[in-house]
Design a protein around this motif. Structure first.
Motif, PDB file in Angstrom:
ATOM      1  N   VAL A 132      15.627 -20.176   2.430  1.00 51.91           N
ATOM      2  CA  VAL A 132      16.472 -20.735   3.476  1.00 51.91           C
ATOM      3  C   VAL A 132      15.591 -20.963   4.699  1.00 51.91           C
ATOM      4  O   VAL A 132      14.640 -20.217   4.926  1.00 51.91           O
ATOM      5  CB  VAL A 132      17.687 -19.832   3.784  1.00 51.91           C
ATOM      6  CG1 VAL A 132      17.268 -18.513   4.389  1.00 51.91           C
ATOM      7  CG2 VAL A 132      18.692 -20.536   4.663  1.00 51.91           C
TER       8      VAL A 132
ATOM      9  N   ALA B 290      14.633 -24.152   8.074  1.00 49.02           N
ATOM     10  CA  ALA B 290      14.956 -25.259   8.967  1.00 49.02           C
ATOM     11  C   ALA B 290      14.671 -26.581   8.275  1.00 49.02           C
ATOM     12  O   ALA B 290      13.554 -26.826   7.839  1.00 49.02           O
ATOM     13  CB  ALA B 290      14.130 -25.155  10.249  1.00 49.02           C
TER      14      ALA B 290
ATOM     15  N   THR C 234      18.805 -28.998  11.018  1.00 48.58           N
ATOM     16  CA  THR C 234      19.817 -28.003  10.653  1.00 48.58           C
ATOM     17  C   THR C 234      19.230 -27.087   9.590  1.00 48.58           C
ATOM     18  O   THR C 234      18.050 -27.160   9.269  1.00 48.58           O
ATOM     19  CB  THR C 234      21.099 -28.661  10.100  1.00 48.58           C
ATOM     20  OG1 THR C 234      20.781 -29.411   8.923  1.00 48.58           O
ATOM     21  CG2 THR C 234      21.773 -29.557  11.120  1.00 48.58           C
ATOM     22  N   THR C 235      20.066 -26.281   9.009  1.00 48.08           N
ATOM     23  CA  THR C 235      19.644 -25.338   7.973  1.00 48.08           C
ATOM     24  C   THR C 235      19.365 -26.065   6.655  1.00 48.08           C
ATOM     25  O   THR C 235      20.104 -26.959   6.258  1.00 48.08           O
ATOM     26  CB  THR C 235      20.745 -24.275   7.757  1.00 48.08           C
ATOM     27  OG1 THR C 235      21.010 -23.644   8.994  1.00 48.08           O
ATOM     28  CG2 THR C 235      20.315 -23.245   6.732  1.00 48.08           C
TER      29      THR C 235
ATOM     30  N   TYR D 110      17.992 -25.276   2.410  1.00 50.58           N
ATOM     31  CA  TYR D 110      17.822 -24.218   1.407  1.00 50.58           C
ATOM     32  C   TYR D 110      17.281 -24.801   0.113  1.00 50.58           C
ATOM     33  O   TYR D 110      17.339 -26.006  -0.114  1.00 50.58           O
ATOM     34  CB  TYR D 110      19.131 -23.451   1.169  1.00 50.58           C
ATOM     35  CG  TYR D 110      20.247 -24.263   0.558  1.00 50.58           C
ATOM     36  CD1 TYR D 110      20.413 -24.327  -0.812  1.00 50.58           C
ATOM     37  CD2 TYR D 110      21.130 -24.969   1.361  1.00 50.58           C
ATOM     38  CE1 TYR D 110      21.442 -25.062  -1.373  1.00 50.58           C
ATOM     39  CE2 TYR D 110      22.158 -25.705   0.819  1.00 50.58           C
ATOM     40  CZ  TYR D 110      22.309 -25.746  -0.551  1.00 50.58           C
ATOM     41  OH  TYR D 110      23.315 -26.489  -1.106  1.00 50.58           O
TER      42      TYR D 110
ATOM     43  N   GLY E 126      19.070 -30.440   4.615  1.00 54.37           N
ATOM     44  CA  GLY E 126      19.924 -30.329   5.788  1.00 54.37           C
ATOM     45  C   GLY E 126      20.552 -31.661   6.139  1.00 54.37           C
ATOM     46  O   GLY E 126      20.670 -32.555   5.305  1.00 54.37           O
TER      47      GLY E 126
ATOM     48  N   SER F  64      11.498 -29.484   4.946  1.00 51.87           N
ATOM     49  CA  SER F  64      12.107 -28.168   4.997  1.00 51.87           C
ATOM     50  C   SER F  64      10.998 -27.135   5.188  1.00 51.87           C
ATOM     51  O   SER F  64      10.027 -27.123   4.441  1.00 51.87           O
ATOM     52  CB  SER F  64      12.858 -27.879   3.692  1.00 51.87           C
ATOM     53  OG  SER F  64      13.288 -26.538   3.653  1.00 51.87           O
TER      54      SER F  64
ATOM     55  N   SER G 203      10.763 -23.124   5.153  1.00 51.40           N
ATOM     56  CA  SER G 203      11.664 -22.056   4.737  1.00 51.40           C
ATOM     57  C   SER G 203      10.928 -20.784   4.314  1.00 51.40           C
ATOM     58  O   SER G 203       9.738 -20.809   4.029  1.00 51.40           O
ATOM     59  CB  SER G 203      12.535 -22.544   3.575  1.00 51.40           C
ATOM     60  OG  SER G 203      11.728 -22.882   2.462  1.00 51.40           O
TER      61      SER G 203
END
Length: 188
Positions: free
Chosen positions: A30, A32, A49-50, A52, A74, A179, A181
């Motif tokens: 998980v 950004a 946003t998030t 994963y 995200g 991403s 993470s």
């Protein structure tokens, strides 16, 4: 949600077939996510946003792994004024990944990896204004690459930090996605 379930089932199937050959792993991250959306002419815009990722791997040769997983980069959100009416828009990028990972040990418990493959990228666009909403999506196969570093607590449990990069396309509009993470990985 169906895509996540499909990805998990596929990963589980691949990994169960390796039960006699203890050379597989599963992991989850998980972090950004960022979609490089054009924010010019908007009232407000948020590109990060998030994100994963769920992934499974199988050792093909020493340090070379085949990986199958699902990644969500995200979403980006923007508000645009159209004829005095605020229109809220959202863009999301996610998809199933299939690729290769090359893992390089350095130090006693540390390792790094490089990943390269293809992602069946689903770019979904939605808009809403005045109680009316609409959405559409476009799916394209895109290349992805990633870099990672990890630390092994023991033979099975590892903590990882990954950076994954690709592109999302919606009706000939193309945007870079990424991403950054952290996660855990279980090797068996």
């Amino acid at each position: 949600m169906k895509k996540i379930a499909l990805a998990l089932a596929a990963v589980a199937g691949c990994l169960l077939s390796t039960a006699g050959h203890a050379a597989g792993y599963v992991g989850g991250n998980v972090g950004a996510g960022h979609i490089e959306a054009d924010c010019s002419g908007t009232e407000s815009c948020k590109n990060s946003t998030t994100s994963y990722k769920l992934v499974g791997g199988y050792e093909l040769t020493n340090n070379l792994y085949a990986e199958l997983g699902y990644i969500d980069f995200g979403k980006a959100r923007a508000t645009v004024n159209v004829l005095g009416q605020s229109v809220k828009t959202t863009a999301r990028a996610s998809g199933l990944m299939l690729g290769l990972a090359y893992q390089v040990p350095f130090g006693e418990n540390w390792f790094g990896n490089v990943r390269l493959g293809a992602v069946n990228m689903d770019a979904k666009i939605s808009a809403s204004a005045g109680g009316v909403s609409s959405s559409d999506s476009d799916t394209n196969v895109k290349a992805y690459f990633g870099l990672g570093v990890g630390y092994a607590f023991n033979k099975n449990w590892k903590i990882v930090g990954d950076a994954d990069f690709s592109r999302a396309e919606y009706q000939d509009d193309d945007a870079s996605v990424r991403s950054l993470s952290v996660g855990v990985r279980y090797d068996f």
